[in-house]
Design a protein around this motif. Structure first.
Motif, PDB file in Angstrom:
ATOM      1  N   PHE A   1       0.884  -1.211   0.048  1.00 19.60           N
ATOM      2  CA  PHE A   1      -0.070  -0.049   0.031  1.00 19.60           C
ATOM      3  C   PHE A   1       1.010   1.289   0.012  1.00 19.60           C
ATOM      4  O   PHE A   1       1.843   1.268   0.645  1.00 19.60           O
ATOM      5  N   CYS A   2       0.331   2.181  -0.886  1.00 28.17           N
ATOM      6  CA  CYS A   2       1.013   3.588  -0.303  1.00 28.17           C
ATOM      7  C   CYS A   2       0.174   4.291   0.341  1.00 28.17           C
ATOM      8  O   CYS A   2      -0.998   4.029   0.320  1.00 28.17           O
ATOM      9  N   ALA A   3       0.620   5.240   1.100  1.00 29.76           N
ATOM     10  CA  ALA A   3      -0.066   5.948   2.050  1.00 29.76           C
ATOM     11  C   ALA A   3       0.694   7.445   1.829  1.00 29.76           C
ATOM     12  O   ALA A   3       1.861   7.773   2.009  1.00 29.76           O
ATOM     13  N   THR A   4      -0.240   8.560   1.866  1.00 26.16           N
ATOM     14  CA  THR A   4       0.344   9.848   1.537  1.00 26.16           C
ATOM     15  C   THR A   4      -0.098  10.603   2.839  1.00 26.16           C
ATOM     16  O   THR A   4      -1.326  10.363   3.394  1.00 26.16           O
ATOM     17  N   TYR A   5       0.815  11.512   3.210  1.00 21.70           N
ATOM     18  CA  TYR A   5       0.468  12.219   4.285  1.00 21.70           C
ATOM     19  C   TYR A   5       0.387  13.628   3.845  1.00 21.70           C
ATOM     20  O   TYR A   5       1.061  14.388   3.208  1.00 21.70           O
ATOM     21  N   VAL A   6      -1.231  13.999   3.799  1.00 17.85           N
ATOM     22  CA  VAL A   6      -1.604  15.096   3.235  1.00 17.85           C
ATOM     23  C   VAL A   6      -1.034  16.684   3.895  1.00 17.85           C
ATOM     24  O   VAL A   6      -1.129  16.323   5.423  1.00 17.85           O
ATOM     25  N   MET A   7      -0.793  17.412   3.217  1.00 20.89           N
ATOM     26  CA  MET A   7      -0.393  18.641   3.651  1.00 20.89           C
ATOM     27  C   MET A   7      -1.287  19.210   4.926  1.00 20.89           C
ATOM     28  O   MET A   7      -2.523  19.272   4.797  1.00 20.89           O
ATOM     29  N   GLY A   8      -0.884  19.584   6.212  1.00 17.22           N
ATOM     30  CA  GLY A   8      -1.866  20.154   7.095  1.00 17.22           C
ATOM     31  C   GLY A   8      -2.330  19.097   7.937  1.00 17.22           C
ATOM     32  O   GLY A   8      -3.458  19.435   8.778  1.00 17.22           O
ATOM     33  N   PHE A   9      -2.645  17.856   7.677  1.00 17.84           N
ATOM     34  CA  PHE A   9      -3.188  16.705   8.336  1.00 17.84           C
ATOM     35  C   PHE A   9      -2.235  15.900   9.023  1.00 17.84           C
ATOM     36  O   PHE A   9      -1.105  15.653   8.657  1.00 17.84           O
ATOM     37  N   GLN A  10      -2.779  15.244   9.869  1.00 18.44           N
ATOM     38  CA  GLN A  10      -2.004  14.411  10.835  1.00 18.44           C
ATOM     39  C   GLN A  10      -2.180  12.887  10.214  1.00 18.44           C
ATOM     40  O   GLN A  10      -1.467  11.931  10.848  1.00 18.44           O
TER      41      GLN A  10
END
Lengths: 111, 115
Positions: A88-97
């Motif tokens: 799985f890829c998983a993104t850390y979205v700007m401004g979110f935890q």
């Protein structure tokens, strides 16, 4: 498409071959991570690539990131039967935890 | 190597019952998470917790859900009145020890079956 979609959905290869999985996402990210999940088990962190990086290596893993195309790829070289798992890829979205996970690629490596 | 642990590994409950899923995060981590994965589907974020309060929650995390860090080591997820659609694997994760440590470390999961 949803944030974090992988292709192919399933990949079947022979031991010793390389496996390439792709991930696309939609929003601006801080970083992108790849995780492995063996059937019915927890997620194991593999590698993290930051938004200002283009390529990263860890052992037999090579990850690329193209922020202009909002895509990433994971290459596993010289695959082994033990690499059989979902990735799985998983993104850390700007401004979110939180991590936003993709749909995953099921990899089967046959001896 | 430190790891996140979760108990129980499998919980079977009847619809309408309360369940508490327990997690022990890595000891020097500061950020804690719950995710769930319905069979065959993607991993979904439920809630994040930092400094003894919820920092973010998803639409899934409605009034039936609550989280708590009752002491310095445990992190729990409570579902007050379970529904059939709550059946899933629930994963706890932690990260730290600082804000710039983005890798999340996941526990082995609790399989919740609601009958």
């Amino acid at each position: 498409s949803q944030q974090g979609e992988e292709d192919p959905q399933a990949l079947s290869i022979q031991e010793g071959e390389n496996a390439t999985m792709n991930c696309s996402y939609k929003t601006s990210i801080n970083n992108l991570q790849w995780y492995r999940q063996n059937s019915g088990r927890g997620l194991v962190h593999l590698i993290l690539i930051r938004s200002n990086e283009r390529e990263k290596h860890s052992g037999r893993l090579r990850v690329t990131l193209d922020t202009s195309k909002k895509s990433s790829s994971l290459l596993i070289t010289a695959s082994r039967a033990a690499d059989t798992a979902s990735y799985f890829c998983a993104t850390y979205v700007m401004g979110f935890q939180k991590l936003v996970f993709g749909t995953g690629t099921r990899l089967l490596v046959s001896p | 190597e430190p790891e996140v642990t979760q108990t129980p590994s499998h919980q079977v409950t009847q619809m309408g019952q309360e369940v508490i899923l327990r997690c022990v995060p890595i000891s020097n981590h500061l950020y804690f998470y719950w995710y769930r994965q319905i069979l065959g589907q993607k991993v979904e974020f439920l809630v994040s917790f930092y400094n003894n309060e919820i920092s973010e929650k998803s639409e899934i995390f409605d009034d039936q859900f609550s989280v708590e860090r009752p002491d310095g080591s445990n992190f729990t997820l409570k579902i007050r009145s379970t529904k059939l659609e709550d059946s899933a694997m629930y994963f706890c994760a932690s990260r730290g020890p600082t804000e710039i440590h983005y890798e999340q470390y996941f526990g082995p999961g609790t399989r919740l079956t609601v009958t």
